[in-house]
Design a protein around this motif. Structure first.
Motif, short mmCIF file in Angstrom:
data_model
loop_
_atom_site.label_atom_id
_atom_site.label_comp_id
_atom_site.label_asym_id
_atom_site.label_seq_id
_atom_site.Cartn_x
_atom_site.Cartn_y
_atom_site.Cartn_z
N GLU B 205 40.65 41.23 38.88
CA GLU B 205 40.46 42.63 39.26
C GLU B 205 41.02 43.50 38.17
O GLU B 205 41.89 43.08 37.41
CB GLU B 205 41.23 42.93 40.55
N CYS C 23 50.42 39.82 43.15
CA CYS C 23 49.54 40.39 42.14
C CYS C 23 50.33 40.74 40.89
O CYS C 23 51.37 41.39 40.96
CB CYS C 23 48.89 41.64 42.73
N ASP C 25 49.99 42.38 36.92
CA ASP C 25 49.13 43.23 36.10
C ASP C 25 49.34 42.94 34.61
O ASP C 25 50.47 42.96 34.11
CB ASP C 25 49.49 44.70 36.39
N ARG C 30 44.26 42.53 36.67
CA ARG C 30 45.12 42.03 37.74
C ARG C 30 44.66 40.68 38.23
O ARG C 30 43.48 40.42 38.38
CB ARG C 30 45.13 43.00 38.91
N LYS C 31 45.65 39.81 38.48
CA LYS C 31 45.32 38.47 38.98
C LYS C 31 46.36 38.05 39.99
O LYS C 31 47.52 38.46 39.92
CB LYS C 31 45.31 37.48 37.81
N THR C 32 45.92 37.21 40.94
CA THR C 32 46.87 36.67 41.91
C THR C 32 47.59 35.48 41.28
O THR C 32 46.95 34.57 40.76
CB THR C 32 46.13 36.19 43.16
#
Lengths: 369, 365, 94
Positions: B205, C23, C25, C30-32
């Motif tokens: 995202e 999350c 950044d 953004r990634k988990t």
């Protein structure tokens, strides 16, 4: 990008390079072990910034390159099965086995997928109970905690269709091998920054004192590597042989305890074959007996699959730092990243491949124009 | 610490890679494997002077009129992405290939290979997108074809567009015309399209979405050609070559030009525009922006005396607002062989920008 | 296998330590990421991420300290001055 850009600052990098030049009084041979560090050195042409007294040679720090031939063959055998989804990091797909590679298995219809994390493989297994999902667990100690956690979580979730083909290697035994060789030229090591983030520095104390060689654990950006080189040169000029930490924003003496715990719980130390080198005692990791149902070698019954390594190239000498890639008569001609003859040309981290990709123009005769 | 008794002198090497008897994904990546496929399979059988130039488009003469002719197929997944879809991509891609020859694009064909079960609503959406893109680009879709294949044999939708354009008198653009001293101009930031696509696939995202740069470039090209006429009244010879760096990225395009013109090219890392988020995504995935696809950018090789003027004209166009001179064409003396592309880093050191073998694989090391 | 990238922790969730994730950044991307190995992190921290796991909290104080020193070297160079030898306090011995 914070904690990245600052360490690529040209003024600082060139300033440190100047410090090195003013500090050095005689030739020194230094080696970085980690493939990621090799990549940075090549990509930024950092040899050009160093005084000629400092010679950098590149060690076997590319776990992709040193994955033994039979392990690649086993991966190919497993990936070729129709009910198997074979997952791997990108680098492994082009590594040649005895007569094929994973990309070709994919071309023939095999379900071969690149994943970013071993957890992606676990999640695939959970989502597709009708498929057997195997993950190619290659890497040094940096990647081992993640792989251990993946297996541990698979067991927690009670997954019956997930397994890992483990081919982990450890850095200290490789350094020990190089230092023990009678023809060793390496006088100082840039230690592997992310391996040490996990494992800490204790193992390197033993190496430094046993072989009386300075080790400076370094990061992966140009400024990190230059600072580590400066610290090594300072030690060598002063006759010291200690373990120092350049990468203090990431590495501590004890490393990461939870990561080490999960590694110990899931893996145990084993002998391991290194492609192009041979078997090194206690130099790898394998799954413990209690995790046998997640061991892809046993699940798919490929433990017996062995392979013959034919002879030709000087990769062993390159991996030890005794030769540079450009010294090899096959470099760039018979041996290229497209048609590799040896391990260091296989992965983008291997010394020969990095040289070929970024630095081969230095092999040609330079004419001022 | 245990010591090994391995004898370095007995080290051996693994087997060499045998030539592939099957197509692998890398053959479609725009890098070295793609070039080999052309060279080894197609060129020997199809060879003719037009094809052998290997430009983005073929320029042929029919009844005294110079016609540009090109074809492109589209297999992008996902079909819909931020900034476009397979339909708009198909229109822009072919319009751009024509524009790179200096042609004014006029007509397109559209071929669809649909998989049984494909949602009609999606097809309507894609067709609407194509209609909008074609209208904005001033081209008409005048013919087409539709085929349907059985479920499991087609991955949703594959498309092909073929285009025709008219090349004005005096415009001669080709990848074999670069000369030492020429400037290399890039029309804007690299990596946007490839990362927009990859981000969807990898589940990344973004704070602000990364949007594909897919766009029709012929307006920008017209502005550049007009500006080049201002410089040299004889012909538009000031622009030697235009290329759009699609699959294979900026690296492939520069390597192709250098190889076809038998020159070397030097670029400066600091001069190449890359959006912060694209950089972040590349760092995270272990990718190099130089190899990532673009769908709304072009590379121009221009005569040095015309560079400033053409750059100014580009910057006046919305699609060229971030245009920059990124390098120079050089000779082939000494360690600069023909076809070599090198890049000067921010430290002043030089590295080679190599042609990738196949697909760029994300690094973990 | 050492490509680890620094990112800023944005949010976190999960009470079971092994499944602790959140999350991160990276310059707007953004990634988990799993925090199984860095249970002590809080939003605002920076972590080094490798194959979907945070390997360590970036020691920001340490980084600032050594960076201030490095920046001096850069500034000196810009002014055309080069230190005669390696400064005594370079790096930190464990």
């Amino acid at each position: 990008m914070k904690y990245v850009d600052e360490y690529r600052d040209p003024q600082i990098a060139l300033g440190i390079a100047q410090c090195i030049a003013s500090r050095v009084t005689r030739p020194w041979v230094l080696m970085e072990v980690c493939g990621g560090q090799t990549h940075t050195l090549m990509r930024y042409g950092m040899e050009e910034l160093l005084p000629k007294e400092v010679e950098l040679v590149h060690g076997p720090g590319c776990p992709v390159c040193v994955t033994p031939l039979e392990m690649v063959d086993r991966a190919i055998r497993i990936a070729s099965l129709p009910d198997v989804t074979f997952t791997s990091y990108g680098d492994m797909l082009r590594v040649p086995g005895s007569d094929s590679d994973l990309l070709q298995v994919k071309a023939r219809g095999g379900d071969v997928r690149v994943v970013y994390s071993p957890m992606d493989a676990v999640n695939l297994a959970r989502a597709h109970p009708d498929r057997r999902v195997a993950f190619f667990g290659v890497g040094f100690e940096t990647t081992a905690p993640a792989n251990a956690m993946a297996v541990w979580q698979a067991r927690r979730m009670g997954l019956k269709n997930f397994s890992m083909l483990v081919s982990h290697v450890l850095v200290p035994p490789a350094m020990s091998l190089i230092l023990s060789s009678p023809s060793n030229r390496v006088q100082g090591f840039i230690g592997p920054g992310h391996v040490c983030t996990v494992m800490g520095l204790e193992e390197y104390d033993d190496l430094a004192s046993e072989f009386h060689v300075p080790i400076v654990v370094g990061g992966f950006e140009p400024v990190d590597l230059l600072e580590a080189i400066l610290m090594l040169v300072a030690q060598l000029e002063e006759g010291r042989a200690e373990v120092e930490n350049q990468y203090t924003r990431s590495v501590s003496y004890e490393g990461n305890p939870p990561a080490q715990r999960i590694m110990r719980e899931v893996f145990e130390v084993s002998d391991r074959k290194w492609r192009g080198i041979g078997s090194i005692a206690e130099s790898g990791l394998r799954l413990r007996e209690e995790f046998a149902q997640f061991d892809a070698e046993r699940v798919f019954d490929v433990e017996g699959l062995s392979a013959e390594e034919p002879k030709e190239c000087i990769s062993a000498l390159v991996l030890q730092g005794l030769k540079k890639p450009v010294d090899c008569s096959a470099f760039g001609t018979r041996c290229t990243p497209m048609h590799p003859l040896g391990a260091p040309m296989v992965s983008t981290e291997g010394a020969c491949a990095a040289y070929h990709q970024y630095r081969r123009h230095t092999a040609y005769v330079t004419v001022d124009c | 610490m245990s010591q090994s008794t391995v004898d370095p002198a007995s080290f051996t090497c693994p087997a060499p890679l045998k030539p592939t008897e099957r197509i692998v994904l890398g053959h479609g990546s725009g890098g070295r494997l793609s070039a080999e496929l052309l060279r080894d399979v197609f060129l020997p059988l199809f060879s003719n002077p037009v094809l052998d130039r290997l430009d983005d488009q073929a320029i042929v003469e029919i009844g005294g009129v110079r016609v540009a002719f090109t074809t492109d197929s589209f297999v992008v997944k996902p079909l819909f992405f931020p900034g476009g879809d397979i339909g708009s991509l198909a229109v822009h891609g072919t319009v751009n290939d024509l524009a790179m020859g200096g042609a004014k694009p006029v007509f397109l064909s559209a071929g669809f290979i649909l998989e049984e079960g494909f949602p009609t609503a999606d097809l309507r959406r894609i067709a609407a997108s194509m209609a909008r893109a074609a209208s904005a680009a001033g081209v008409a879709i005048v013919t087409g074809d539709t085929k349907v294949v059985e479920k499991g044999k087609g991955d949703g939708l594959f498309m092909n567009t073929t285009g025709i354009g008219i090349v004005p008198e005096g415009v001669r653009l080709s990848a074999n015309r670069a000369r030492p001293g020429d400037r290399v101009i890039l029309s804007g930031s690299i990596g946007d399209h490839g990362i927009a696509i990859l981000a969807q696939r990898e589940g990344l995202e973004f704070e602000t979405e990364i949007v594909s740069d897919s766009a029709a470039l012929h307006g920008l090209v017209q502005a550049m050609l007009a500006a080049s006429l201002d410089v040299s009244a004889e012909t538009s010879g000031a622009i030697r070559c235009l290329r759009d760096p699609t699959r294979g990225g900026l690296s492939s395009t520069l390597n192709e030009i250098a190889a076809q013109s038998l020159v070397s090219i030097q670029i400066e890392e600091a001069a190449i525009p890359v959006h912060d988020q694209v950089r972040g995504a590349c760092e995270l995935l272990g990718l190099d922006p130089l190899y990532v696809a673009n769908e709304g950018k072009l590379v121009a090789i221009v005569a040095p005396e015309a560079a400033d003027c053409i750059l100014a004209a580009m910057r006046r166009d919305p699609l060229g607002a971030d245009a920059a001179v990124i390098g120079t064409v050089g000779g082939t003396i000494g360690n600069r062989r023909a076809g070599t592309v090198t890049m000067k880093s921010v430290f002043g050191s030089t590295r080679i920008v190599d042609l990738l073998a196949g697909d760029q694989l994300p690094r973990i090391c | 296998m050492c490509l680890a990238v620094p990112g800023r922790v944005v949010s976190m969730e999960g009470s079971d330590p092994a499944f602790f994730a959140g999350c991160v950044d990276f310059c707007g991307v953004r990634k988990t990421i799993s925090f199984a190995f860095t249970p002590e992190v809080v939003p605002g921290d920076f972590v080094l991420v490798h194959v979907g796991f945070a390997l360590t909290r970036v020691d920001q104080e340490e980084a600032a300290r050594t960076y201030a020193y490095l920046a001096q070297i850069g500034a000196l160079r810009e002014e055309g001055l080069a230190p005669e030898e390696a400064p005594a306090d370079i790096g930190a011995t464990p």
